[in-house]
Scaffold this motif. Structure first.
Motif, short mmCIF file in Angstrom:
data_model
loop_
_atom_site.label_atom_id
_atom_site.label_comp_id
_atom_site.label_asym_id
_atom_site.label_seq_id
_atom_site.Cartn_x
_atom_site.Cartn_y
_atom_site.Cartn_z
N THR A 28 0.83 -1.20 0.00
CA THR A 28 0.00 0.00 0.00
C THR A 28 0.87 1.25 0.00
N PHE A 29 1.92 1.26 0.83
CA PHE A 29 2.81 2.41 0.89
C PHE A 29 3.42 2.67 -0.48
N LEU A 30 3.90 1.61 -1.13
CA LEU A 30 4.52 1.76 -2.45
C LEU A 30 3.54 2.27 -3.50
N LEU A 31 2.35 1.72 -3.49
CA LEU A 31 1.36 2.11 -4.50
C LEU A 31 0.83 3.52 -4.26
N ASP A 32 0.82 3.95 -3.01
CA ASP A 32 0.35 5.30 -2.69
C ASP A 32 1.46 6.35 -2.84
N SER A 33 2.70 5.89 -2.77
CA SER A 33 3.84 6.80 -2.78
C SER A 33 4.32 7.03 -4.20
N MET A 34 4.53 8.28 -4.53
CA MET A 34 5.10 8.58 -5.83
C MET A 34 6.53 9.11 -5.65
N THR A 35 7.16 8.76 -4.52
CA THR A 35 8.47 9.31 -4.18
C THR A 35 9.62 8.38 -4.50
N HIS A 36 9.35 7.20 -5.05
CA HIS A 36 10.39 6.22 -5.36
C HIS A 36 11.24 5.94 -4.11
N PRO A 37 10.61 5.42 -3.06
CA PRO A 37 11.32 5.26 -1.78
C PRO A 37 12.37 4.16 -1.80
N THR A 38 13.33 4.29 -0.87
CA THR A 38 14.29 3.21 -0.62
C THR A 38 13.64 2.29 0.41
N ALA A 39 14.26 1.14 0.66
CA ALA A 39 13.75 0.23 1.68
C ALA A 39 13.79 0.92 3.05
N ASP A 40 14.83 1.71 3.30
CA ASP A 40 14.93 2.45 4.57
C ASP A 40 13.82 3.48 4.72
N ASP A 41 13.47 4.15 3.61
CA ASP A 41 12.36 5.12 3.65
C ASP A 41 11.06 4.41 4.05
N ILE A 42 10.85 3.24 3.46
CA ILE A 42 9.63 2.47 3.76
C ILE A 42 9.64 2.05 5.22
N TYR A 43 10.79 1.58 5.68
CA TYR A 43 10.92 1.15 7.08
C TYR A 43 10.59 2.31 8.03
N ARG A 44 11.20 3.47 7.79
CA ARG A 44 10.95 4.63 8.66
C ARG A 44 9.48 5.04 8.66
N ALA A 45 8.83 4.92 7.52
CA ALA A 45 7.42 5.30 7.43
C ALA A 45 6.50 4.31 8.15
N LEU A 46 6.85 3.03 8.10
CA LEU A 46 5.96 2.00 8.64
C LEU A 46 6.31 1.53 10.04
N ALA A 47 7.54 1.76 10.50
CA ALA A 47 7.99 1.27 11.81
C ALA A 47 7.10 1.72 12.97
N PRO A 48 6.63 2.97 13.00
CA PRO A 48 5.78 3.37 14.14
C PRO A 48 4.51 2.51 14.26
N LYS A 49 3.94 2.11 13.13
CA LYS A 49 2.71 1.32 13.17
C LYS A 49 3.00 -0.18 13.29
N TYR A 50 4.18 -0.60 12.81
CA TYR A 50 4.56 -2.01 12.83
C TYR A 50 5.93 -2.14 13.50
N PRO A 51 6.00 -1.98 14.83
CA PRO A 51 7.29 -1.98 15.52
C PRO A 51 8.07 -3.29 15.40
N SER A 52 7.38 -4.39 15.13
CA SER A 52 8.10 -5.66 15.02
C SER A 52 8.67 -5.88 13.61
N MET A 53 8.36 -5.00 12.67
CA MET A 53 8.84 -5.14 11.30
C MET A 53 10.31 -4.72 11.22
N SER A 54 11.13 -5.54 10.59
CA SER A 54 12.56 -5.23 10.46
C SER A 54 12.85 -4.73 9.04
N VAL A 55 14.03 -4.17 8.88
CA VAL A 55 14.46 -3.73 7.55
C VAL A 55 14.57 -4.96 6.64
N ALA A 56 15.00 -6.09 7.21
CA ALA A 56 15.10 -7.33 6.43
C ALA A 56 13.73 -7.76 5.89
#
Length: 142
Positions: A28-56
């Motif tokens: 959803t983040f990728l399809l809604d985002s038109m910013t061409h994010p890196t994996a780290d960008d995605i992690y930073r955006a989603l980590a607050p809502k999914y604290p157990s999610m890792s960069v891996a």
């Protein structure tokens, strides 16, 4: 949920992929985002809502999305892949200061594929072009 996300999730389900909340969120983040994010960008955006999610987890899911044909991996000179869920034929303008990537379309350039095929005998499957410069926001900062 937007239709593009629903279609992508359905495509994954049809290939036997289990849809986890994290997969759903990343897609959803990728399809809604038109910013061409890196994996780290995605992690930073989603980590607050999914604290157990890792960069891996992000990297593994992005790899799967790329293999499933849902996302395109963009690799440039800075060694960090960016991800684009817009699979339409388009080009990228890249800011050399901040790294911002902006999509643009220039249909006349697709004639290059035809010319290349004619001149080389290749069965051309596509091409890639990037334009480099400084975005308006960075130019204004000077």
């Amino acid at each position: 949920m937007n239709t593009q996300v629903q279609e992508a999730l359905e495509q994954l389900k049809n290939t036997g992929v289990r849809i986890t909340p994290q997969r759903h969120a990343i897609l959803t983040f990728l399809l809604d985002s038109m910013t061409h994010p890196t994996a780290d960008d995605i992690y930073r955006a989603l980590a607050p809502k999914y604290p157990s999610m890792s960069v891996a987890t992000i990297y593994n899911n992005l790899k799967m999305f790329v293999e499933a044909g849902l996302v395109r991996e963009l690799t440039y000179g800075d060694n960090s892949s960016r991800f684009d869920a817009d699979l339409s034929s388009h080009y990228h303008a890249i800011c050399q200061k901040c790294g911002k990537i902006v999509d643009f379309n220039y249909p006349a350039l697709y004639e290059v594929e035809h010319a290349a095929a004619e001149q080389t005998g290749f069965a051309v499957s596509g091409h890639r072009m990037e334009i480099y410069g400084v975005c308006p926001a960075c130019a204004e900062k000077k």
